[in-house]
Design a protein around this motif. Structure first.
Motif, PDB file in Angstrom:
ATOM      1  N   VAL A  89       0.868  -1.316   0.040  1.00  0.00           N
ATOM      2  CA  VAL A  89      -0.072  -0.121   0.040  1.00  0.00           C
ATOM      3  C   VAL A  89       0.933   1.299   0.109  1.00  0.00           C
ATOM      4  O   VAL A  89       1.621   1.680   1.057  1.00  0.00           O
ATOM      5  CB  VAL A  89      -0.896   0.137   1.199  1.00  0.00           C
ATOM      6  CG1 VAL A  89      -1.793   1.167   1.101  1.00  0.00           C
ATOM      7  CG2 VAL A  89      -1.780  -1.242   1.211  1.00  0.00           C
ATOM      8  N   SER A  90       1.099   1.943  -1.008  1.00  0.00           N
ATOM      9  CA  SER A  90       1.828   3.034  -1.310  1.00  0.00           C
ATOM     10  C   SER A  90       1.416   4.328  -0.573  1.00  0.00           C
ATOM     11  O   SER A  90       0.412   4.673  -0.561  1.00  0.00           O
ATOM     12  CB  SER A  90       2.179   3.284  -2.931  1.00  0.00           C
ATOM     13  OG  SER A  90       0.956   3.940  -3.322  1.00  0.00           O
ATOM     14  N   PRO A  91       2.334   4.936  -0.285  1.00  0.00           N
ATOM     15  CA  PRO A  91       2.108   6.317   0.428  1.00  0.00           C
ATOM     16  C   PRO A  91       1.557   7.288  -0.605  1.00  0.00           C
ATOM     17  O   PRO A  91       0.318   8.111  -0.189  1.00  0.00           O
ATOM     18  CB  PRO A  91       3.260   7.173   0.926  1.00  0.00           C
ATOM     19  CG  PRO A  91       4.356   5.950   0.938  1.00  0.00           C
ATOM     20  CD  PRO A  91       3.825   4.724  -0.036  1.00  0.00           C
ATOM     21  N   GLY A  92       1.791   7.232  -1.919  1.00  0.00           N
ATOM     22  CA  GLY A  92       1.240   7.934  -2.936  1.00  0.00           C
ATOM     23  C   GLY A  92       1.616   7.536  -4.302  1.00  0.00           C
ATOM     24  O   GLY A  92       2.805   7.010  -4.606  1.00  0.00           O
ATOM     25  N   ASN A  93       0.959   7.787  -5.176  1.00  0.00           N
ATOM     26  CA  ASN A  93       1.201   7.446  -6.613  1.00  0.00           C
ATOM     27  C   ASN A  93       2.026   8.754  -7.249  1.00  0.00           C
ATOM     28  O   ASN A  93       1.268   9.722  -7.697  1.00  0.00           O
ATOM     29  CB  ASN A  93       0.070   6.816  -7.382  1.00  0.00           C
ATOM     30  CG  ASN A  93       0.504   6.464  -8.850  1.00  0.00           C
ATOM     31  OD1 ASN A  93       1.450   7.060  -9.478  1.00  0.00           O
ATOM     32  ND2 ASN A  93      -0.385   5.606  -9.301  1.00  0.00           N
ATOM     33  N   PRO A  94       3.285   8.586  -7.792  1.00  0.00           N
ATOM     34  CA  PRO A  94       4.093   9.666  -8.389  1.00  0.00           C
ATOM     35  C   PRO A  94       3.077  10.112  -9.488  1.00  0.00           C
ATOM     36  O   PRO A  94       3.538  11.323 -10.176  1.00  0.00           O
ATOM     37  CB  PRO A  94       5.434   9.242  -8.729  1.00  0.00           C
ATOM     38  CG  PRO A  94       5.603   8.018  -7.640  1.00  0.00           C
ATOM     39  CD  PRO A  94       4.281   7.409  -7.561  1.00  0.00           C
ATOM     40  N   LEU A  95       2.497   9.261 -10.330  1.00  0.00           N
ATOM     41  CA  LEU A  95       2.049   9.640 -11.651  1.00  0.00           C
ATOM     42  C   LEU A  95       0.493  10.285 -11.279  1.00  0.00           C
ATOM     43  O   LEU A  95      -0.183  10.542 -12.411  1.00  0.00           O
ATOM     44  CB  LEU A  95       1.765   8.446 -12.609  1.00  0.00           C
ATOM     45  CG  LEU A  95       3.255   7.624 -12.862  1.00  0.00           C
ATOM     46  CD1 LEU A  95       2.778   6.413 -13.843  1.00  0.00           C
ATOM     47  CD2 LEU A  95       4.021   8.632 -13.662  1.00  0.00           C
TER      48      LEU A  95
END
Length: 197
Positions: free
Chosen positions: A49-55
């Motif tokens: 579960v990512s902190p945020g998606n750079p895209l």
């Protein structure tokens, strides 16, 4: 199984990694996880579960909410929902994979993604390094199967395509495409209906 937030893995184990914002986690994620375990010969799957998606321009819901929802949705003894990217301080998939390979020497990681991600995989940071160093399991998504297989990354590594059942033991560059029964649900649709955040 986890020890103080870090999943446990033995040498030689094949662990599939499914990354994403999981904003929110849903039955489609569960479906592709179960199919990936069967089709790619995985011993475990870790949801990153990512902190945020750079895209993506807009950030996701708070991490604690997304993790809690993911754990409620994905109840399987061989699947671990993790916050490893936040814990390791990595932002891009290649960084995460390098850090995991250092922390878990001898574990065979397989990166999992939907065919929709394969279409734009060449936009990912250090995508060629990923393909050359970690087997990649691609799972069909509604409307993305053919375009994913014709995308830039698929064409660049067409010689590395293997049968799904051997992917977990294949030496990279290796990738496999698994056609599977579709579950037409997405996190963005759930958010658009106002069912999450």
């Amino acid at each position: 199984m986890q020890v103080q937030g870090w999943p446990v893995a033995r040498k030689g184990m094949v662990v599939g990694l499914l990354g994403g914002s999981f904003d929110p986690a849903h039955g489609g994620h569960v479906h592709i996880t179960r199919e990936a375990m069967k089709r790619f010969g995985l011993d475990r799957v870790w949801w990153l579960v990512s902190p945020g998606n750079p895209l993506k321009a807009k950030g996701p819901r708070p991490m604690a909410e997304r993790i809690a929802r993911a754990r409620a949705v994905m109840d399987h003894p061989r699947v671990v929902v993790t916050d490893l990217e936040a814990r390791m301080g990595t932002r891009y998939t290649a960084q995460t994979l390098r850090a995991l390979r250092r922390r878990y020497p001898g574990v065979r990681f397989v990166w999992l993604m939907g065919a929709d991600n394969l279409v734009q995989f060449h936009r990912w940071d250090d995508w060629r390094w990923i393909m050359k160093n970690v087997p990649v399991g691609v799972l069909a998504r509604p409307g993305s199967g053919v375009t994913g297989r014709l995308g830039r990354a698929a064409r660049a590594f067409r010689g590395g395509r293997v049968a799904p059942e051997v992917l977990g033991r294949a030496e990279p560059p290796a990738w496999a495409f698994a056609d599977l029964p579709m579950v037409d649900v997405s996190s963005s649709d759930i958010r658009a209906r106002g069912e999450w955040g």
